[in-house]
Scaffold this motif. Sequence first.
Motif, PDB file in Angstrom:
ATOM      1  N   ASN A   1       0.847  -1.195   0.000  1.00 22.63           N
ATOM      2  CA  ASN A   1       0.000   0.000   0.000  1.00 22.63           C
ATOM      3  C   ASN A   1       0.883   1.247   0.000  1.00 22.63           C
ATOM      4  O   ASN A   1       1.008   1.936   1.011  1.00 22.63           O
ATOM      5  CB  ASN A   1      -0.915   0.005   1.228  1.00 22.63           C
TER       6      ASN A   1
ATOM      7  N   ARG B   1      -4.912   5.543   1.430  1.00 27.86           N
ATOM      8  CA  ARG B   1      -6.204   5.245   0.809  1.00 27.86           C
ATOM      9  C   ARG B   1      -6.941   6.493   0.364  1.00 27.86           C
ATOM     10  O   ARG B   1      -7.604   6.495  -0.678  1.00 27.86           O
ATOM     11  CB  ARG B   1      -7.064   4.432   1.779  1.00 27.86           C
TER      12      ARG B   1
ATOM     13  N   GLU C   1      -9.153   3.675  -7.202  1.00 22.66           N
ATOM     14  CA  GLU C   1      -9.667   2.601  -6.339  1.00 22.66           C
ATOM     15  C   GLU C   1      -9.771   1.260  -7.066  1.00 22.66           C
ATOM     16  O   GLU C   1      -9.584   0.212  -6.456  1.00 22.66           O
ATOM     17  CB  GLU C   1     -11.058   2.966  -5.781  1.00 22.66           C
TER      18      GLU C   1
END
Length: 316
Positions: A77, A81, A90
């Motif tokens: 990651n 986000r 996304e």
Amino acid sequence: MTIRNPGIALDPTLFEHAQVNTPAALRRAESLSTRRALKQQWQAAWLVKAMACIDLTTLAGDDTPQRVARLCAKARNPLRRDLVAGLGLEAAPPKVAAVCVYPSMVPAAVRALQGSGIPVASVATGFPAGLTPMRERLAEIDHALGEGAREIDVVITRSHALGQHWGALYEEVQAMRARCGAAQMKAILATGDLKTLRNVYKASMVAMMAGADVIKTSTGKEEVNATLPVSLVMCRAIRDYRDATGYAIGFKPAGGIRSARDALHWLTLMNEELGRDWLEPDLLRIGASALLGDIERQLEHHVTGRYGALHQHAMV
């Protein structure tokens, strides 16, 4: 899909008379860093592309399995986000190309990356100096592969290039390639130790003839690591090898690439010298760690209009 380079017989006629115009190479490299920079959404798109080409690396003497696990979590990651959402990614969140570690850290990286699709790359063959006996260097490749590495970054014997012993360099890299088997092999030329751009060109050609899948500038441990002039010469060698054989070889600058602006310079070089195919992780890898934090910081500014502090984008 890129067809893997099988190597060819050593052919000195492809490089022995090569000349490098050093002042011209320096001017060409300087032009990459002085032209008008990419802006706004175009810059953001190129930085996301650079992120996808990073071999996220830790090669420190104080590495631990816990530190490697934290680095692998970042590899999974690499972008927060909220920034992924702000960039409209996304459906396909970005991840780095690979995680690169010492052989002893391969098991920890494999565990931490399980299910992610991100391969583990291991340095080997007496990294960084490459001066251990050949039997031990090859055994280190075996060990890293046995632990689960899917890519191997090998180091050449610099004295072969410095002494113009191209047959010895060819045989060395060929033996390493054979030992790597199906694993991708990146040949580290340690260009800062090779003294001249002409040596860099010749060593690049010999490594590719011996079957290297990727040629890499540096270990990151030399006094001088990745530079644009050296990278330009290596890209020209890749182009010449492709013209002579039809095989596309990857390129990996490593060492000292810390800023998003640096990454854009190398992407520009790839695009202009080798073409669009070399903007993908199949053919471009960037060996770095601190670079990822600055890319994330620049993308945060694109999405929010604010720069986050670097400690908010820590690697481990």
